[in-house]
Design an enzyme around this catalytic site. Structure first.
Site, mmCIF file in Angstrom:
data_model
loop_
_atom_site.group_PDB
_atom_site.id
_atom_site.type_symbol
_atom_site.label_atom_id
_atom_site.label_comp_id
_atom_site.label_asym_id
_atom_site.label_seq_id
_atom_site.Cartn_x
_atom_site.Cartn_y
_atom_site.Cartn_z
ATOM 1 N N ALA A 234 3.204 1.853 4.551
ATOM 2 C CA ALA A 234 1.772 1.104 3.973
ATOM 3 C C ALA A 234 2.383 0.513 2.585
ATOM 4 C CB ALA A 234 0.923 2.079 3.861
ATOM 5 N N GLY B 22 3.671 4.510 7.384
ATOM 6 C CA GLY B 22 2.854 3.629 8.303
ATOM 7 C C GLY B 22 3.761 2.621 9.404
ATOM 8 N N GLU C 283 4.325 5.029 11.959
ATOM 9 C CA GLU C 283 2.954 5.072 12.685
ATOM 10 C C GLU C 283 2.829 3.936 13.475
ATOM 11 O OE1 GLU C 283 1.212 6.132 8.854
ATOM 12 O OE2 GLU C 283 0.510 8.006 9.502
ATOM 13 N N GLU D 86 5.272 10.250 3.087
ATOM 14 C CA GLU D 86 4.079 10.332 2.528
ATOM 15 C C GLU D 86 3.857 11.559 1.422
ATOM 16 O OE1 GLU D 86 4.357 9.485 5.597
ATOM 17 O OE2 GLU D 86 2.977 8.110 6.150
#
Ligand code: DAK
Length: 259
Positions: free
Chosen positions: A66, A111, A114, A134
């Site tokens: 992200a 992300g 993911e 993370e």
């Protein structure tokens, strides 16, 4: 919708979706999510699209997570909202009724991993690196990384990767079953296309049924065995089934209408 962070191209029935922020290693900002959702609700459902290939722009990254710069000053409520929205969009990909394959061409972190895990199958180039870093930023994964990594590689190894934030190489990802194949980068797209073409020769109705049945295994409150009975039964009323059996009996290749 005009896409600013994603490149799209439809060729030979494959929709090529490329995350295109190479200077930021294809980090997933809010705009990427909006565009991803739009691709999967507007473009990918079109009849001319039979499968989707997702990759990252450049030679270095699939998506390095992200966009850290974007969520740095988020509140608790904003964090929850961002997570729920991302999870919703990745679920659209995971349950999409046409095959979606990730061609992981470099870093797939946070992300980015993911997103790759929301795809039905993953192939990787040998320079790819995988991880959920993370915890090093003081957050847990927010786009279902704790769930899908555990589903794909098992509780013990997933927990270790999630707790340490460690990055693993493509060969290790292959060993854990996180990716199906590893190859030199210059072969990645061709091999992914070959796999998609093999799948696209099968009955699209039956392939969609497989996607739904496999997803049922992981969906709370849904009995995958019953889902399989339903999907199997439904096939007997399809043109694809008639074509498939007729082709077999007449010793010819099936040409599925996808109905
Ligand atoms: N976000 C924003 N920019 C990024 C980025 C990222 N995730 N990753 C890389 N970049 C940018 C770098 O800042 C740099 O930009 P400039 O400084 O040139 O402007 C450029 O991409 C090139 O990166 P590097 O210079 O760092 O390249 P290196 O080859 O040296 O290193 C690297 C590559 C992948 C090891 C390194 O860039 C790196 O560690 N990147 C960060 C990896 C990471 O921690 N990703 C985030 C994972 S956590 C949430 C929901 C979800 C999430 C969080 C919250 N809420 C609901 C609130 C998810 C979080 C994640 O995905």
């Amino acid at each position: 919708m005009d896409y600013e962070n994603i490149l799209t191209e439809i060729r030979d029935s494959i929709l090529y979706l490329t995350i295109n922020r190479p200077k930021q290693l294809n980090a997933l900002n809010k705009a990427v999510f909006t565009e991803l959702e739009n691709v999967f609700t507007e473009l990918a459902p079109k009849d001319e699209v039979k499968s989707i290939l997702i990759t990252g722009s450049g030679e270095k990254a699939f998506a390095a997570g992200a966009d850290i710069k974007e969520f740095a000053d988020f509140s608790v409520e904003e964090g929850k909202e961002l997570s729920a929205n991302g999870q919703r969009i990745f679920k659209i990909i995971e349950t999409f009724k046409k095959p979606v394959i990730a061609a992981v061409n470099g870093f797939a972190l946070g992300g980015g991993l993911e997103l790759a895990m929301a795809c039905h199958i993953r192939l990787a180039s040998d320079n790819a690196r995988f991880g959920q870093p993370e915890v090093s930023l003081g957050v847990t994964p927010g786009y279902a990384g704790t769930q899908r990594l555990t589903q794909l590689i098992g509780k013990g190894k997933a927990t270790e990767l999630l707790m340490t934030g460690a990055m693993i190489k493509a060969e290790e990802a292959l060993k854990f079953g996180l990716v199906n194949y590893v190859m030199p980068q210059e072969e990645l797209i061709t091999k992914t296309e070959e796999l998609l073409k093999t799948i696209m020769k099968q009955s699209p109705v039956a392939v969609a049924g497989v996607i739904q049945c496999v997803d049922a295994y992981f969906t709370d409150g849904v009995d995958g065995f019953k889902t399989e009975v339903e999907e199997f039964g439904k096939c007997f009323g399809t043109e694809d089934f008639r074509e498939g059996t007729d082709a077999f009996m007449n010793k010819r290749k099936a040409n599925f209408p996808g109905k």
